[in-house]
Design a protein around this motif. Structure first.
Motif: not given
Length: 259
Positions: A3-10, A175-181, A209-210, A218-221
């Protein structure tokens, strides 16, 4: 998965309002990136992104949509105001910030981005930008004169063009910040690179959010409808640009955001 590793967010928006918000967020983030440099090329990129943002704003009544979303989020937050563990002081500050933005948006009577359409040079850039290679000196000499001005003068102009977007941008970011969190992430496994999951249609989900390990090749579709969503993990042949589905189990983190 650490959970603490750097993540790519899609991210995948689940309605048209959030789709427009994410596009604006993406454009303003790119503007910020180019504003860090004083070069001619970065100034040109900033102008093109400003015009792109104005075009996005012209296709949707973003002011109305942001007011609706702020009021909806505010109502949800007020409902949890007396719940155990809620920081009332922090919540009150957030509610006041929402009120300030709602008032500011109500007081904005012009079409967002309209000030750019009355600028003759920017209109010339807009008209030529869609033509491949049509921003040469012989196409728009006025643009190249402007790009040759001292960086301080270009920045003054850019700041003036950006200023009318300030309230729209602040509301959009909140708006986006509140939704993301709004929710915690959960660990999920895509069997042989594929996950399909049902969505409760009565629940107002807004954003998917993935998150995958930063070093994962890899990446998600992602595709989503009213009743379900799918995540299909792909890898890319860099020589041909051809995607190929991963056929191994992929552990990742998922957030199905709602507020």
């Amino acid at each position: 998965m650490d959970r603490n590793a750097p993540l790519k967010i899609f991210e995948q928006p689940l309605n048209e309002r959030i789709r427009a918000c994410l596009r604006l967020d993406h454009l303003f983030a790119r503007i910020d990136h180019h504003l860090e440099s004083a070069s001619r090329n970065d100034a040109l990129c900033t102008v093109l992104l400003l015009l792109e943002a104005a075009d996005v704003l012209s296709r949707i009544d973003i002011k109305r949509e942001l007011i609706k979303e702020l009021e909806r989020q505010q109502g949800r937050l007020m409902n949890v105001g007396n719940a155990p563990g809620v920081d009332r002081e922090k919540l009150d500050a957030l509610l006041e910030q929402q009120n300030d933005l709602i008032r500011a948006l109500h007081g904005y009577h012009a079409q967002p981005g309209a000030h750019l359409k009355s600028h003759e040079l920017l209109n010339a850039v807009r008209q030529r930008a869609s033509i491949p290679g049509a921003l040469c000196e012989f196409d728009i000499p006025g643009l190249h004169y402007w790009l040759g001005l001292p960086a301080e003068q270009r920045r003054e102009d850019i700041d003036a063009w950006l200023a009318p977007f300030a309230d729209i941008r602040a509301a959009n970011e909140l708006v986006i910040s509140l939704i993301r969190n709004s929710v915690d992430t959960m660990s999920v496994t895509a069997d042989e690179g594929f996950l399909q999951q049902s969505i409760e249609s009565a629940t107002p989900y807004q954003l998917l959010r993935v998150m995958v390990d930063n070093d994962a090749d890899l990446y998600p579709e992602i595709s989503a409808g009213k009743h379900r969503f799918t995540v299909r993990f792909m890898t890319l042949d860099r020589q041909t640009g051809h995607p190929r589905q991963v056929n191994e189990d992929i552990e990742f983190r998922l957030a199905l955001c709602r507020l």
